[in-house]
Design a protein around this motif. Sequence first.
Motif, short mmCIF file in Angstrom:
data_model
loop_
_atom_site.label_atom_id
_atom_site.label_comp_id
_atom_site.label_asym_id
_atom_site.label_seq_id
_atom_site.Cartn_x
_atom_site.Cartn_y
_atom_site.Cartn_z
N SER A 90 39.11 18.27 46.10
CA SER A 90 38.13 18.26 45.11
C SER A 90 38.86 17.44 43.77
O SER A 90 38.32 17.20 42.76
CB SER A 90 37.85 19.44 44.56
N ASP A 91 39.89 16.60 44.33
CA ASP A 91 40.84 16.00 43.33
C ASP A 91 40.97 16.98 41.92
O ASP A 91 40.96 16.38 40.74
CB ASP A 91 40.08 14.70 43.01
N GLY A 92 41.18 18.23 42.31
CA GLY A 92 41.74 18.87 41.20
C GLY A 92 40.53 19.55 40.28
O GLY A 92 40.64 20.26 39.24
N ARG A 93 39.16 19.20 40.50
CA ARG A 93 37.98 19.73 39.95
C ARG A 93 37.72 21.00 40.21
O ARG A 93 37.03 21.65 39.34
CB ARG A 93 36.85 18.65 39.98
N LEU A 94 38.17 21.58 41.34
CA LEU A 94 37.98 22.98 41.59
C LEU A 94 39.50 23.50 41.40
O LEU A 94 40.49 23.23 42.01
CB LEU A 94 37.29 23.29 43.15
N LYS A 95 39.71 24.60 40.84
CA LYS A 95 40.76 25.12 40.58
C LYS A 95 40.63 26.66 41.00
O LYS A 95 39.59 27.33 40.65
CB LYS A 95 41.26 25.16 39.22
N VAL A 96 41.30 27.01 42.21
CA VAL A 96 41.06 28.48 42.78
C VAL A 96 42.39 29.33 42.24
O VAL A 96 43.48 28.75 42.32
CB VAL A 96 41.05 28.48 44.28
N GLU A 97 42.19 30.42 41.54
CA GLU A 97 43.17 31.31 41.01
C GLU A 97 42.94 32.52 41.80
O GLU A 97 41.98 33.21 42.06
CB GLU A 97 42.77 31.94 39.51
N LEU A 98 44.05 33.03 42.14
CA LEU A 98 44.17 33.93 43.46
C LEU A 98 44.47 35.22 42.91
O LEU A 98 45.56 35.34 42.10
CB LEU A 98 45.33 33.87 44.46
N PHE A 99 43.86 36.42 42.88
CA PHE A 99 44.01 37.81 42.35
C PHE A 99 43.90 38.66 43.34
O PHE A 99 43.08 39.48 43.94
CB PHE A 99 43.25 37.94 41.24
N PRO A 100 45.11 39.00 44.02
CA PRO A 100 45.21 40.17 45.20
C PRO A 100 45.77 41.48 44.39
O PRO A 100 45.58 41.37 43.49
CB PRO A 100 46.57 39.63 45.78
#
Length: 330
Positions: free
Chosen positions: A41-51
């Motif tokens: 996404s060229d950085g336009r989607l940012k995914v933050e992981l919360f386990p």
Amino acid sequence: MPSTHAQEESYTLRLHHFFPPSAPVHQQYFVPWKNAVEEESDGRLKVELFPSMQLGGTPPSLYDQAKDGQADIIWTVLGYNSGRFPKAEVFDLPFLPTTGAATSQAAHEYAMQHMQDELAGVHPIAVHTHSPGAMHTKDTPIESLEDVKGLKIRGPSRLVNKYLAKLGAQPIGMPVAQALEALSRGVLDGTVIPFEAITAMGLADITTEHTMFSGDRALYTTMMIVAMNQAKYDALPDDLKAVIDAHSGIQEAYKIGKIMDDADLEQIHKIESGEQPGTIHRLSEEETQRWQAIGQEIVDEWITEANEAGLNGQQLYDDANQLILKHTGN
């Protein structure tokens, strides 16, 4: 054509689940998934992981967190919400699953065919199952049906607990994340889980007696889902939806199932080589058939229950079984 503003806008997706960050699926699936989505996404989607339930709540609340938008993406066990996903229950039936990879592909295909109504409000990224479930106990070797009687065994779902009760155990329903404390306090004598979860959930030193079965059908599995909030997905511009779509579907279910299968083999090797404490008991074909016969009673009862609820229980069971056979290659 999307506007320039839409093309440039960025979106943060918070992905929440109950497994610890050390779990194989977190390390080998969700971290690469995050990286791929961000890169494509060229950085336009940012995914933050919360386990480890870092955003709060309990494992049974995860599905509603996605549906209500408290989290953008979740990973959970559908059976933690007892009675809510009746068509998913077929995958909880005893001695239905083969490998995690094959059964996960079957689960995804089945869900797309039969469960669109039950999954309304979320956007499924992958529907899958965990790898073959086995029985793990603290002090009691399980080498026959008789050894199970009276033991307090944790189960993940209504049908698995019903089967444990029919075996003569005392089933205790709880998410696997609570099993370590319950085992340590003596609330449980054992649990059913796949081998890959033993180390991730901190159980390697406490559940040292492990029971597996003959044949290519495992004791049990359960349906799991990686699901996105529908409104969050719908709000994405088409090019970013395409990025999510490219990392959704049956191939993702396969990846998760395969990671779990491989982690199972690694865990079994550690026990058999003495790297971790424990003994693996592999039941004979004859003894396995005794467990399967009781399992068939659960199958028959579920089909009757499903029919009474207005579903075609036999058709759902047959479809699930045929899809598993198809993806197993039989």
